[in-house]
Design an enzyme around this catalytic site. Structure first.
Site, PDB file in Angstrom:
ATOM      1  CB  VAL A 138     -53.007  16.175  10.703  1.00 30.25           C
ATOM      2  CG1 VAL A 138     -51.740  15.836  11.429  1.00 30.25           C
ATOM      3  CG2 VAL A 138     -54.172  15.543  11.387  1.00 30.25           C
ATOM      4  CE  LYS A 194     -45.991  23.551   7.016  1.00 33.28           C
ATOM      5  NZ  LYS A 194     -46.575  24.497   6.041  1.00 33.28           N
ATOM      6  CG  ASP A 195     -52.673  21.578  11.595  1.00 36.10           C
ATOM      7  OD1 ASP A 195     -53.466  22.503  11.411  1.00 36.10           O
ATOM      8  OD2 ASP A 195     -52.541  20.630  10.823  1.00 36.10           O
ATOM      9  CE  LYS A 196     -52.482  24.647  21.308  1.00 37.37           C
ATOM     10  NZ  LYS A 196     -53.601  25.125  22.136  1.00 37.37           N
TER      11      LYS A 196
END
Length: 644
Positions: free
Chosen positions: A4, A276-278
């Protein structure tokens, strides 16, 4: 996207809000409302209609001014909360993208998600079911690895000159490095350092005026940089170094670009199973072609917010999509729910699950949703595609983008608009460069300059938009039970549930299609609703092939309800909102203890863990627990606290 991307948001119960829908939404809603028949919640599970009231894909380029662009982006991104909240009034809410239902009956409560990015931790689950952890910094012993001195023997000035030579940034054909302490051992170390740190360069020793110099030069032209040195890699060692990447507050592509820059190699020699998100701490496996574990481990001394470990050599790279999913550890701070509410919410998540909606990050955060651009592509309306991407728009925009759009609206001159845009690697910059190259009458080719994955993102966003709307409609019509005409998968093949077999299936077996030319649709009202929705968008459900092959949609199937695995939770008390509430892999490696928490603190937090399969959204699971709208627009309008 598996995880997310969401900034810190205060998740509070939403107030009623009447947003003004634009004309195409009104048209669509009228069509979708035709066959409304009330709510049938099967199996004794109540379905609840939400009270009325994104994946940012960055184009990566190798521009010489990339560092300046990153500084511009970072400095412009962190505006003050009030102005950002004001701008986000033009953003999307969940109902705008079809997210309108809940499956559980508990009363919702509020909490703060990602008050600190370390409150959201993602561990990748590999195809063998193993959860990735960073728990070992040791380097595999290899007699053929260069000595540690290899990494320190060259001065910073030498490294700068060698990098410019390697990347053909100067007119010199070679670089000469004086050997200050002339011994055979010292010359050998310098030879090794140049060859291992700067792939594509060869070395030789020369005498000049009675002094020894190591001369670095290109052996095989520009191709040498793209192809790591084959002859310097031991045959007994696997060609790929696999390692675990632990990163904080960086997305995967940014991380790989940083690693590439420090290693002086092209980013395409790295491979991974998922992005994968920040705004999180994430742990995932990465593979890199013919870079030693020793070189990678050395980066731990000079990189911020990254750690590399668990090194091994293998004969294969990693492939996108090979993972089983991700394991999440999430802290929701300052929760208001009672113990009973929390228990009900978490038991429901574990036993029933959540609606497998595509999350808000799939649709962008500005006033022009990505699905609208995708729809225009499918309609073959290229003027509309160009207009949607470049026209002025209200809402959250960086200052230079606003100026670029204003110039475009005024002049329709791609060169003039491009001059207003210091950050050229964004989608707008790519499209303007395409228009400059191919002209205004060839928008298709101009749009084609944008990297393929970014172009397809728009179409996938439209598919996701249709899917969300249709799933909400399906649950509204038939509740949470399997019914005749629903679709289930047998292997990779979708089949309809027949009347006599309906008792053999539950809602957890049911799938719904993303529109395309190679799928079938449900045999009940929802099958017709798909057709009507596409008609409202001037699309033919029976002809989803596009004259440009890349934009032809084959379609896919997606489960309606996801039941997370390995669900656990705990409520803890705390006083200081800045202290961590669990230990990370890095904390454990460094021996950091968890802070002692008070038995009766001022605040309460819900710590929860769960595992999800690929391409599902953790925000949608959290939404089900809190029973609220996760959109940035909704949170900023509810007195959101933005903590960076």
């Amino acid at each position: 996207m598996e995880t997310v991307e969401m900034n810190s948001v205060s998740l509070k119960r939403p107030r009623s809000e009447d947003d003004v829908a634009n004309t195409d939404e009104i048209k669509r809603q009228k069509i979708l409302e035709k066959s409304k028949t009330g709510n049938d919640s099967g199996q004794g599970i109540e379905t609840v209609t939400e009270q009325p009231e994104d994946t940012k894909n960055e184009i990566i380029s190798n521009e010489e001014n990339e560092e300046q662009e990153e500084e511009l982006e970072d400095s412009d991104e962190d505006g003050d909360p009030e102005s950002f909240a004001d701008m986000m009034k033009h953003g999307l809410t969940e109902s705008d993208v079809g997210i309108t239902k809940f499956v559980s009956s508990h009363k919702g409560f509020s909490g703060i998600l990602k008050e600190r990015y370390s409150d959201f931790v993602v561990h990748e689950i590999g195809k063998d079911g193993r959860v990735s952890h960073l728990d070992d910094f040791s380097v595999p012993v290899d007699d053929e690895d260069p000595s540690e001195e290899t990494f320190t023997v060259l001065s910073d000035e030498d490294k700068q000159r060698l990098e410019e030579l390697q990347l053909f940034k100067n007119k010199e054909a070679s670089v000469a490095i004086e050997v200050i302490e002339d011994t055979k051992e010292k010359r050998t170390v310098i030879h090794q350092a140049v060859k291992s740190l700067f792939p594509g360069l060869e070395t030789k020793t020369e005498d000049r005026d009675g002094k020894k110099y190591i001369i670095a030069y290109h052996a095989a032209g520009k191709k040498a940089l793209a192809n790591p040195r084959k002859h310097s890699w031991p045959k007994s060692r696997g060609s790929y170094c696999h390692f675990v990447l632990y990163k904080e507050n960086k997305d995967t592509m940014d991380a790989i670009n940083v690693l590439s820059k420090f290693l002086r190699v092209k980013p395409n020699i790295f491979s991974y199973m998922g992005t994968k998100d920040k705004r999180a701490i994430t742990v995932q496996e990465i593979a890199v072609l013919r870079i030693t574990a020793q070189r990678l481990a050395h980066l731990n001394k000079c990189l911020m917010n990254f750690k590399l470990g668990n090194f091994s050599y293998k004969n294969h790279p990693l492939k996108l999509g090979e993972l089983q999913g991700n394991h999440f550890t999430v802290v929701l701070r300052n929760i208001t729910g009672t113990d009973d509410q929390i228990e009900q919410a978490m038991h429901s998540l574990r036993e029933i699950g959540f609606i497998n909606y595509y999350g808000m990050q799939r649709f962008g955060t500005t006033a022009v949703p990505t699905y609208q651009i995708g729809r225009a592509i499918l309609q073959n309306n290229w003027n509309e595609v160009m207009d949607l991407i470049l026209k002025p728009r209200p809402g959250a925009e960086k200052g230079y983008l606003v100026k670029c759009r204003e110039e475009w609206a005024k002049t329709k001159d791609p060169a003039a608009a491009l001059k207003k845009l210091p950050v050229k690697r964004c989608v707008e910059g790519q499209l303007l460069r395409g228009l400059l190259k191919y002209g205004m009458k060839n928008i298709i080719s101009a749009f084609g300059i944008i990297p393929r994955n970014n172009r397809l993102m728009y179409i996938h966003s439209y598919q996701s938009y249709v899917w969300n709307n249709m799933v909400s409609k399906r649950i509204e019509e038939y509740g949470l039970r399997a019914v005749p005409g629903d679709l289930i998968l047998k292997g990779a093949t979708a089949v309809h549930i027949e009347e006599g077999d309906v008792d053999n299936y539950t809602i957890h077996d049911v799938v719904m299609p993303l529109p395309g030319f190679d799928i079938i649709y449900p045999k009940h009202k929802i099958g017709e609703a798909y057709k009507e929705m596409l008609i409202a968008d001037n699309l033919d459900i029976n002809n989803m092939r596009h004259k440009i092959r890349d934009y032809s949609l084959s379609g896919a199937y997606r489960k309606i309800i996801i039941r997370p695995q390995n669900v656990s939770w705990e409520v803890v008390a705390y006083d200081d909102p800045k202290i961590p509430l669990f230990t990370t892999d890095l904390d454990k490696l460094e021996g950091k203890p968890l802070p002692v928490l008070p038995a009766d603190g001022k605040f309460r937090a819900l710590k929860m863990e769960f595992s999800l399969p690929p391409s599902t959204y953790a925000t949608m699971a959290i939404r089900e627990v809190l029973k609220m709208d996760t959109s940035i627009k909704n949170q900023t309008q509810l007195n959101t606290t933005w903590l960076r």
